[in-house]
Write an enzyme that holds these catalytic residues in place. Structure first.
Site, PDB file in Angstrom:
ATOM      1  N   HIS A 147       0.824  -1.206   0.000  1.00  0.00           N
ATOM      2  CA  HIS A 147       0.000   0.000   0.000  1.00  0.00           C
ATOM      3  C   HIS A 147       0.856   1.252   0.000  1.00  0.00           C
ATOM      4  O   HIS A 147       2.040   1.238   0.334  1.00  0.00           O
ATOM      5  CB  HIS A 147      -0.920   0.003   1.233  1.00  0.00           C
ATOM      6  CG  HIS A 147      -0.221   0.362   2.510  1.00  0.00           C
ATOM      7  ND1 HIS A 147      -0.093   1.656   2.968  1.00  0.00           N
ATOM      8  CD2 HIS A 147       0.406  -0.419   3.444  1.00  0.00           C
ATOM      9  CE1 HIS A 147       0.566   1.653   4.122  1.00  0.00           C
ATOM     10  NE2 HIS A 147       0.882   0.410   4.428  1.00  0.00           N
ATOM     11  N   CYS A 148       0.212   2.365  -0.382  1.00  0.00           N
ATOM     12  CA  CYS A 148       0.789   3.696  -0.186  1.00  0.00           C
ATOM     13  C   CYS A 148      -0.203   4.487   0.663  1.00  0.00           C
ATOM     14  O   CYS A 148      -0.697   3.957   1.667  1.00  0.00           O
ATOM     15  CB  CYS A 148       1.135   4.353  -1.525  1.00  0.00           C
ATOM     16  SG  CYS A 148      -0.174   4.343  -2.760  1.00  0.00           S
ATOM     17  N   THR A 149      -0.520   5.711   0.299  1.00  0.00           N
ATOM     18  CA  THR A 149      -1.453   6.485   1.121  1.00  0.00           C
ATOM     19  C   THR A 149      -2.903   6.200   0.734  1.00  0.00           C
ATOM     20  O   THR A 149      -3.702   5.753   1.548  1.00  0.00           O
ATOM     21  CB  THR A 149      -1.156   7.989   1.023  1.00  0.00           C
ATOM     22  OG1 THR A 149       0.128   8.243   1.608  1.00  0.00           O
ATOM     23  CG2 THR A 149      -2.191   8.807   1.789  1.00  0.00           C
TER      24      THR A 149
END
Length: 250
Positions: A147-149
């Site tokens: 994941h990222c943001t």
């Protein structure tokens, strides 16, 4: 009560993550499909409650790969799923560095272009090499969550590369990216920012043209996702092992 983690979910039933979803179930060129319970793409895990942590553990997640920059993590750190779930921080693009470029671009007269940023992410070949190794360090029967943001840009490019490596066609790779828009617009703050974004909407809203241009760039420059991973320094054996995790025979 959380729903059964033994089921095969497209979008996982997590109320604190709007964009946590499977890479399983996509048809591949050889008549197989991508494996369920092996790869989940997501937005940040900063607000997980106890039921959701239990769900993700039961779902099989044993490695979390956080693709964000250091300031993003400092502001909203992940909530650990369990003590025996490995956490790997591998930055694909540090938005602390890119913010000034982003502001400059968004204030300019021209429309933002996908490769202004996605090309920069792809230049981080060392980061992608580390991601592959982190995946392969995970037990074969376990699930990797990355994941990222918001689970859109850095996460979207990695998802595209993995699906393409598995033999998923271009249209499905694009469709997988495009789904993000409706998911993250569930978040009130994001919906508000999107409405105010003006020329940024194309990049903010996971427009299909954004990932299509990126996909075509990879194919033209590297020939395939496999060619890109080779350019990252990933060995033939590691690529074969990664593809094996991605695909289940029909």
């Amino acid at each position: 009560m959380m729903k059964s983690y033994e089921m095969m979910w497209q979008r996982l039933p997590l109320h604190t993550c709007a964009n946590a979803r499977e890479l399983g179930g996509y048809p591949t060129a050889d008549g197989s499909q991508t494996a369920w319970h092996r790869f989940v793409r997501s937005d940040r895990l900063s607000f997980l409650d106890d039921d959701e942590r239990e769900f993700l553990y039961g779902y099989g997640v044993r490695t979390v790969i956080d693709l964000r920059g250091s300031q993003e993590i400092a502001e909203h750190p992940d909530i650990p799923i369990s003590d025996d779930v490995a956490y790997r921080h591998i930055t694909l693009l540090d938005l602390n560095i890119a913010d000034s470029r982003l502001d400059e671009l968004m204030k300019s007269d021209r429309e933002p272009q996908a490769l202004d940023f996605y090309g920069t992410i792809l230049e981080n070949t060392e980061g992608f090499r580390k991601v592959v190794h982190a995946i392969l360090e995970t037990p074969e029967d376990a699930c990797v969550l990355f994941h990222c943001t918001e689970g859109k840009d850095r996460t979207g490019i990695l998802a595209m590369l993995l699906l393409s490596l598995a033999g998923v066609d271009r249209n499905d790779c694009i469709a997988n990216y495009e789904i993000t828009r409706e998911n993250i617009l569930r978040k009130p703050y994001y919906a508000h920012d999107f409405a105010q974004a003006g020329s940024r909407q194309k990049l903010m809203g996971s427009d299909p043209d954004t990932i299509a241009v990126t996909y075509d760039f990879v194919m033209q420059r590297y020939g395939s996702a496999e060619g890109y991973f080779h350019a990252c320094g990933v060995s033939d054996a590691a690529i074969a092992a990664l593809r094996k995790r991605l695909v289940v025979s029909a």
